[in-house]
Scaffold this active site. Structure first.
Site, PDB file in Angstrom:
ATOM      1  CE1 TYR A  40       0.642   0.851   4.572  1.00  0.00           C
ATOM      2  CE2 TYR A  40      -0.285  -1.234   4.780  1.00  0.00           C
ATOM      3  CZ  TYR A  40       0.254  -0.094   5.198  1.00  0.00           C
ATOM      4  OH  TYR A  40       0.625  -0.174   6.662  1.00  0.00           O
ATOM      5  CB  CYS A  41       1.041   4.439   0.640  1.00  0.00           C
ATOM      6  SG  CYS A  41       1.636   5.895   0.385  1.00  0.00           S
TER       7      CYS A  41
END
Length: 277
Positions: A148-149
């Site tokens: 994620y990110c």
């Protein structure tokens, strides 16, 4: 390791410790704190700042996340899972905050020449390497697809991401921020964000490409080092690293003048969140 990044060899670090206090205040305050210190450091009213912060379970969304087609359903899912939800004022996408994640902010002045963006990232990468130097592992900085990110300065061990770095620039101050997954399950955190996107997109076409999250690409330092690592132990590593670099460390809190600036930035980010969706 290459020679020490000069951004890390400050004569003095003003140390703000919110590693336990942060569990008791609004996570939005952290972004207002960093903006306040950017202003103070950038104007020369404060030496460089290093701030450590930990918050109760919160999902911090990026601006692009707030534009997801079914964001209301995604937020409902996160709240039902026991998380607060906020939108930050810096770049990036959704990340997890909880009691097992240590966040660090290096807040540096640009009044004697601009700090190239990669130089800020390199400084935080090197600081992390120095903090974990006693462990026989190689820490890479590269994008971990499936996390994620994701970003080009994801920090990983054996291709499993445990940290991500971002930057914010304001009033001649630069805040280089990192989240370090210290303990708990990295895969479980990633699965939560994967399900958030599933609830928020529902196969609807989007102009922005959101990450296809593969939970196994993420892990905590405790998992990767096979050690029961705690926030407190990592904080000791941090302070010892700064001392070994020859820096004076001055524990501190907001000054009276900074408190007034903080209240303005905090009010601003609250209003921004109210308008986010």
């Amino acid at each position: 390791m290459s020679k020490i990044n000069t951004l890390l060899t400050q004569k003095e670090w003003r140390f703000i410790d919110h590693s336990s206090l942060g569990l008791h205040f609004d996570p939005l305050q952290s972004f207002a704190y960093d903006d306040t210190f950017c202003s103070a450091v950038g104007s020369g009213q404060s030496p460089a700042v290093i701030r450590a912060w930990v918050h109760r379970p919160t999902i911090v969304l990026g601006i692009q996340d707030a534009r997801l087609p079914y964001i209301d359903q995604g937020i409902s899912f996160l709240k039902q899972s026991g998380y607060e939800v906020i939108v930050r004022n810096s770049g990036g996408l959704a990340v997890v905050l909880d009691e097992g994640i240590l966040n660090l902010s290096l807040i540096l002045p640009e009044n004697q020449g601009s700090i190239e963006i990669n130089r800020g990232y390199e400084a935080m990468w090197q600081l992390t390497q120095l903090m974990l130097a006693q462990y026989p592992v190689h820490i890479e900085a590269k994008e971990i697809v499936g996390s994620y990110c994701p970003g080009s300065y994801d920090l990983s061990i054996h291709n499993q991401k445990f940290a991500g770095i971002s930057q914010r620039r304001l009033r001649n101050g630069v805040a280089v921020q990192i989240y370090l997954c210290v303990n708990g399950s990295g895969a479980n955190r990633a699965e939560l964000i994967r399900e958030f996107y599933e609830h928020s997109i529902k196969n609807e076409p989007t102009k922005f490409i959101y990450p296809a999250i593969i939970p196994s690409t993420m892990a905590s330092l405790s998992e990767l080092l096979n050690e029961d690592l705690t926030i407190e132990k990592l904080m000791v590593h941090l302070l010892n690293t700064l001392k070994n670099l020859g820096s004076a460390i001055t524990p501190s809190s907001l000054t009276h003048d900074e408190l007034q600036i903080f209240e303005q930035y905090y009010d601003r980010i609250i209003k921004r969140n109210e308008k986010a969706w």
